[in-house]
Design a protein around this motif. Sequence first.
Motif, PDB file in Angstrom:
ATOM      1  N   TYR A  45       0.845  -1.202   0.000  1.00 28.24           N
ATOM      2  CA  TYR A  45       0.000   0.000   0.000  1.00 28.24           C
ATOM      3  C   TYR A  45       0.867   1.232   0.000  1.00 28.24           C
ATOM      4  CZ  TYR A  45       0.947   1.057   4.940  1.00 28.24           C
ATOM      5  OH  TYR A  45       1.562   1.386   6.122  1.00 28.24           O
ATOM      6  N   VAL A  46       0.252   2.301  -0.463  1.00 31.30           N
ATOM      7  CA  VAL A  46       0.866   3.617  -0.313  1.00 31.30           C
ATOM      8  C   VAL A  46      -0.171   4.523   0.326  1.00 31.30           C
ATOM      9  CG1 VAL A  46       0.242   4.466  -2.652  1.00 31.30           C
ATOM     10  CG2 VAL A  46       2.226   5.415  -1.456  1.00 31.30           C
ATOM     11  N   TYR A  47       0.281   5.334   1.269  1.00 34.19           N
ATOM     12  CA  TYR A  47      -0.600   6.282   1.938  1.00 34.19           C
ATOM     13  C   TYR A  47      -0.040   7.692   1.743  1.00 34.19           C
ATOM     14  CZ  TYR A  47      -2.332   9.165   5.781  1.00 34.19           C
ATOM     15  OH  TYR A  47      -2.832  10.213   6.510  1.00 34.19           O
ATOM     16  N   SER A  48      -0.835   8.552   1.139  1.00 35.26           N
ATOM     17  CA  SER A  48      -0.440   9.941   0.929  1.00 35.26           C
ATOM     18  C   SER A  48      -1.499  10.852   1.531  1.00 35.26           C
ATOM     19  CB  SER A  48      -0.335  10.258  -0.560  1.00 35.26           C
ATOM     20  OG  SER A  48       0.395   9.260  -1.208  1.00 35.26           O
ATOM     21  N   ASN A  49      -1.092  12.061   1.853  1.00 39.42           N
ATOM     22  CA  ASN A  49      -2.065  13.015   2.380  1.00 39.42           C
ATOM     23  C   ASN A  49      -1.665  14.437   2.049  1.00 39.42           C
ATOM     24  OD1 ASN A  49      -0.236  13.972   4.442  1.00 39.42           O
ATOM     25  ND2 ASN A  49      -0.722  12.117   5.594  1.00 39.42           N
ATOM     26  N   VAL A  50      -2.617  15.328   2.190  1.00 37.50           N
ATOM     27  CA  VAL A  50      -2.314  16.749   2.205  1.00 37.50           C
ATOM     28  C   VAL A  50      -2.768  17.272   3.559  1.00 37.50           C
ATOM     29  CG1 VAL A  50      -2.452  17.012  -0.299  1.00 37.50           C
ATOM     30  CG2 VAL A  50      -4.454  17.481   1.061  1.00 37.50           C
ATOM     31  N   SER A  51      -1.896  18.069   4.160  1.00 40.06           N
ATOM     32  CA  SER A  51      -2.129  18.527   5.528  1.00 40.06           C
ATOM     33  C   SER A  51      -1.675  19.966   5.677  1.00 40.06           C
ATOM     34  CB  SER A  51      -1.326  17.672   6.519  1.00 40.06           C
ATOM     35  OG  SER A  51      -1.589  16.314   6.342  1.00 40.06           O
ATOM     36  N   GLY A  85       7.992  -3.718  -9.882  1.00 38.01           N
ATOM     37  CA  GLY A  85       7.313  -2.583 -10.497  1.00 38.01           C
ATOM     38  C   GLY A  85       6.047  -2.152  -9.772  1.00 38.01           C
ATOM     39  N   ILE A  86       5.650  -2.892  -8.733  1.00 37.37           N
ATOM     40  CA  ILE A  86       4.417  -2.547  -8.012  1.00 37.37           C
ATOM     41  C   ILE A  86       4.565  -1.206  -7.301  1.00 37.37           C
ATOM     42  CG2 ILE A  86       2.831  -3.269  -6.170  1.00 37.37           C
ATOM     43  CD1 ILE A  86       3.684  -6.203  -6.812  1.00 37.37           C
ATOM     44  N   GLY A  87       5.716  -0.998  -6.680  1.00 33.64           N
ATOM     45  CA  GLY A  87       5.964   0.267  -5.986  1.00 33.64           C
ATOM     46  C   GLY A  87       5.917   1.448  -6.941  1.00 33.64           C
ATOM     47  N   SER A  88       6.453   1.258  -8.136  1.00 34.98           N
ATOM     48  CA  SER A  88       6.430   2.362  -9.118  1.00 34.98           C
ATOM     49  C   SER A  88       5.004   2.709  -9.511  1.00 34.98           C
ATOM     50  CB  SER A  88       7.258   1.992 -10.354  1.00 34.98           C
ATOM     51  OG  SER A  88       8.622   1.903  -9.998  1.00 34.98           O
ATOM     52  N   VAL A  89       4.150   1.689  -9.644  1.00 36.68           N
ATOM     53  CA  VAL A  89       2.734   1.956  -9.968  1.00 36.68           C
ATOM     54  C   VAL A  89       2.082   2.733  -8.825  1.00 36.68           C
ATOM     55  CG1 VAL A  89       0.471   0.911 -10.403  1.00 36.68           C
ATOM     56  CG2 VAL A  89       2.517  -0.054 -11.474  1.00 36.68           C
ATOM     57  N   LEU A  90       2.293   2.279  -7.586  1.00 40.34           N
ATOM     58  CA  LEU A  90       1.682   2.958  -6.436  1.00 40.34           C
ATOM     59  C   LEU A  90       2.228   4.379  -6.297  1.00 40.34           C
ATOM     60  CD1 LEU A  90       1.571   0.116  -3.737  1.00 40.34           C
ATOM     61  CD2 LEU A  90      -0.345   1.054  -5.048  1.00 40.34           C
ATOM     62  N   TYR A  91       3.526   4.524  -6.547  1.00 42.54           N
ATOM     63  CA  TYR A  91       4.140   5.852  -6.471  1.00 42.54           C
ATOM     64  C   TYR A  91       3.463   6.802  -7.472  1.00 42.54           C
ATOM     65  CZ  TYR A  91       7.565   9.570  -7.074  1.00 42.54           C
ATOM     66  OH  TYR A  91       8.164  10.793  -7.176  1.00 42.54           O
ATOM     67  N   GLU A  92       3.278   6.341  -8.697  1.00 42.59           N
ATOM     68  CA  GLU A  92       2.646   7.181  -9.731  1.00 42.59           C
ATOM     69  C   GLU A  92       1.223   7.550  -9.341  1.00 42.59           C
ATOM     70  OE1 GLU A  92       3.854   8.815 -12.195  1.00 42.59           O
ATOM     71  OE2 GLU A  92       5.812   7.967 -11.765  1.00 42.59           O
ATOM     72  N   LYS A  93       0.488   6.600  -8.775  1.00 49.63           N
ATOM     73  CA  LYS A  93      -0.895   6.890  -8.360  1.00 49.63           C
ATOM     74  C   LYS A  93      -0.904   7.957  -7.266  1.00 49.63           C
ATOM     75  CE  LYS A  93      -2.797   2.388  -9.665  1.00 49.63           C
ATOM     76  NZ  LYS A  93      -3.630   2.855 -10.794  1.00 49.63           N
ATOM     77  N   SER A  94       0.056   7.854  -6.358  1.00 49.09           N
ATOM     78  CA  SER A  94       0.164   8.831  -5.281  1.00 49.09           C
ATOM     79  C   SER A  94       0.472  10.218  -5.838  1.00 49.09           C
ATOM     80  CB  SER A  94       1.266   8.356  -4.321  1.00 49.09           C
ATOM     81  OG  SER A  94       1.670   9.383  -3.484  1.00 49.09           O
TER      82      SER A  94
END
Length: 176
Positions: free
Chosen positions: A72-78, A117-126
């Motif tokens: 998983y990747v978790y991103s936020n704006v704060s 390559g899974i991390g790269s996909v999640l990174y791009e989505k983030s």
Amino acid sequence: MTKIHYEIVSEENISMVKDLCNELMAYQKSLATIAPERFDSMSFETRMIPSVKNARANFIVAAMDGDEIVGYVYSNVSPKEVYSNEFATFFDLNSVKGDDVGCLSQFYIKDGYRNLGIGSVLYEKSMEWLDSFKDIDDRFIYVSNGNDAALNFYQRKGFKVSHQILDGFITVLRNN
Ligand SMILES: CC(C)(COP(=O)(O)OP(=O)(O)OC[C@H]1O[C@@H](n2cnc3c(N)ncnc32)[C@H](O)[C@@H]1OP(=O)(O)O)[C@@H](O)C(=O)NCCC(=O)NCCS
């Protein structure tokens, strides 16, 4: 390995990532040489839940192998003020023009699923999600000491090392 698919995790379903979040804390502890004991108090309950509550907006994407969550990747704006507290001042608040900042906050792919390559996909989505906040120019990523693979990954994606905090416990990366 079956084909990986990606799912947005709603805040109601956040417990889906609980085990992986706790694995991430243990993983980071295992790599750290500076103050690894700091991780002992870090968990899904103490890090992720408060972070989600303090944020203006949250974005969690899970990588799924069938029914199993494998990353998983978790991103936020704060509000930037969130990053100056009793724990640490993560960056000079004056170096950010706007009121809010973006953060790629947590990122974990299970062992056995890395370097595919899974991390790269999640990174791009983030990053695409963060791009949708047109008024937010500043993005941060915090990497704990000893995790050179993650540091290199983010640098190859274009993030730059800004400075260290907490006596080198954390390296702060930013996009500009
Ligand atoms: C850091 C992390 C999120 C990266 O995710 P990942 O899925 O391993 O990353 P990717 O596979 O997309 O990219 C890693 C490398 O594999 C290569 N790669 C990408 N697609 C690939 C593919 N299909 N086959 C083989 N290699 C591939 C990439 O070139 C990349 O190398 P680069 O960084 O030089 O570009 C992951 O390794 C991880 O969870 N690590 C443990 C937890 C952690 O450190 N989290 C970060 C905390 S700050």
